[in-house]
Design an enzyme around this catalytic site. Structure first.
Site, PDB file in Angstrom:
ATOM      1  N   GLY A   1      58.026   6.963  48.060  1.00  0.00           N
ATOM      2  CA  GLY A   1      59.241   6.852  47.273  1.00  0.00           C
ATOM      3  C   GLY A   1      59.319   7.914  46.195  1.00  0.00           C
ATOM      4  O   GLY A   1      58.881   9.056  46.371  1.00  0.00           O
ATOM      5  N   SER A   2      59.851   7.530  45.051  1.00  0.00           N
ATOM      6  CA  SER A   2      60.132   8.500  43.996  1.00  0.00           C
ATOM      7  C   SER A   2      58.878   9.090  43.346  1.00  0.00           C
ATOM      8  O   SER A   2      58.988  10.087  42.631  1.00  0.00           O
ATOM      9  CB  SER A   2      61.017   7.861  42.925  1.00  0.00           C
ATOM     10  OG  SER A   2      62.302   7.599  43.451  1.00  0.00           O
TER      11      SER A   2
END
Length: 485
Positions: free
Chosen positions: A215-216
């Site tokens: 993810g981020s």
């Protein structure tokens, strides 16, 4: 008559010589064949005929040996078994060995030639040296903080000392007690069957053997690539990024969780985790440079060992622009172990350098004499030192006023990056909550700990799970434990 006696003597001498030659053939030439024969119980009896060496954490053993008075005399015992299982593994009389119990088996079992000062005499007498001990790099307080922080939720924690690569914590949850598998009775078989049938997979070492979409948190890698490539030269300048962003060559529109991401500078985009900005940055950097940047951080490396093998973290090497955009925000086929993401945070903390992580500080004989030590570890430059300095500023902003405020520690400098990774068919699964971070104490010249936390809590409400809310407090507890040490 004398002649016949002489013939008999010669014949007996030949028979004796034949017996000696055959004995030498069996004992010397074919000894390995008989040693390895499953029907030969002597090696197994000898293996468990003496106490096994111990695995040490902060100078204290977390393993032991129990005298059963049976033919296979000594069984393995574990102190705080579930806490240290992702490090020790198990040593079973039925199912063999795993993790450190496996990679350091020769030392622990006393068969390593280096344990005996008189190796030739040992070979002649076929005696085992007393089992040696394995001294780990773990920080006892950090290990417990990570374990208690997960509190039974599925997930993992990895913590590294950036300047050396020493692994300070390695936790996987849910866990299990390795002593359940130590013996050879029916209860061991039942425990084995139960653990393997458990859908939560307690014997899976999620910290090093499970990969997740990062993810981020992967935006740290994308930001490093953009700064190194000169795609971004001023972190406070507009990035010319639309919101929403249409993925190249498709009609798919990428959006953000919040507002304010249109044309956001890198500093603001990093602080508030703007998907559109980083997806477009990855496309501008290009596939070749993004693959190289990921590789420099440790992705796509199949040979990482700590000393047991670590599952390869992946970043696709052949991508179209739409796939590259998604990969640059930690989605598509990008996958990472928690240990890999701890290495990413450690590289930012250590001026852009990635040091090979390791778990064994040294091995020692029963008397305490060092047999082997970790020595110098390989170093790879993942990004320019100036880029690492910029990323330290950006990660500090995340903790000070962005999505990672739950990781703040009074009196310390803390940098972090949150991540909420989608997964499942059509992203229908409950997101994984990520947080990667580093911390520098008030009297320290450089950060002393880098952490990665992932929480996969299927029982949570989909809208409530987040890296800042679920994973950051665990990272904070681990960092505080290290700084307090």
């Amino acid at each position: 008559m004398t002649r016949y006696i002489r013939y008999a003597a010669v014949f007996c001498t030949l028979l004796l010589a034949a017996l000696l030659v055959n004995a030498a053939r069996v004992q010397v030439v074919q000894s390995r064949v008989y040693d390895d024969n499953p029907a030969n119980r002597r090696p197994v009896i000898a293996r468990y005929g003496q106490p096994r060496g111990d695995i040490l954490v902060a100078g204290r053993p977390v393993t032991g040996s129990k005298d059963t008075r049976e033919q296979l005399r000594y069984e393995r015992t574990y102190a705080d078994g579930p806490l240290y299982a992702p490090v020790t593994g198990f040593a079973s009389q039925v199912y063999g060995t795993t993790l450190l119990e496996h990679t350091e088996d020769a030392v622990l079992a006393g068969t390593d030639p280096l344990l005996s000062p008189l190796a030739l005499l040992k070979d002649l007498t076929r005696q085992r040296a007393p089992g040696g001990d394995v001294v780990t790099t773990l920080n006892r307080a950090a290990q417990r903080a990570a374990y208690e922080g997960l509190a039974g939720r599925k997930g993992a924690v990895a913590a590294i000392e950036p300047a050396t690569g020493r692994i300070l914590a390695l936790v996987s949850a849910p866990s299990y007690d390795p002593s359940l598998l130590s013996g050879n009775g029916a209860d061991v078989e039942r425990a084995w069957a139960r653990l393997n049938a458990d859908p939560d997979k307690p014997m899976l070492n999620r910290a090093v053997r499970q990969t997740y979409p990062p993810g981020s948190t992967f935006k740290v890698v994308t930001a490093a690539a953009a700064l190194d490539a000169g795609v971004v030269t001023d972190v406070d300048a507009p990035t010319d990024s639309p919101d929403p962003y249409t993925l190249p060559g498709t009609r798919t529109r990428l959006t953000n969780e919040g507002d304010g991401c249109e044309d956001a500078p890198l500093r603001d985009a990093f602080e508030w985790s703007c998907n559109t900005v980083f997806a477009r940055l990855g496309v501008r950097v290009g596939a070749e440079a993004m693959v190289a940047a990921a590789r420099n951080f440790g992705f796509n490396d199949p040979g990482l060992r700590v000393p047991f093998a670590v599952t390869r973290s992946t970043f696709d090497t052949t991508l179209d622009k739409a796939q590259l955009a998604l990969s640059s925000i930690g989605q598509y086929n990008t996958r990472a172990t928690p240990l890999q993401m701890a290495m990413v945070a450690a590289a930012v903390a250590d001026g852009g350098q990635v040091r090979a992580p390791y778990l064994v500080e040294r091995t020692v004989r029963a008397g305490g004499t060092t047999v082997s030590a970790a020595g110098l570890r390989p170093v790879r430059q993942a990004m320019r030192p100036g880029t690492a300095l910029r990323l330290r500023e950006l990660m500090s902003d995340v903790v000070r006023e962005g999505t990672g405020t739950n990781a703040a520690i009074p009196g310390a400098i803390v940098g972090g990056k949150t991540g909420t990774a989608q997964h499942g068919l059509g992203n229908s699964g409950t997101p994984y909550a990520w947080f990667i971070s580093w911390a520098q104490g008030p009297r320290q010249a450089q950060p002393s700990v880098a952490v990665a936390v992932v929480v996969e809590d299927a029982a949570a409400d989909r809208g409530e799970i987040s890296g800042g809310g679920d994973a950051a407090p665990i990272a904070r507890a681990v960092m505080r434990a290290v700084l307090g040490s």
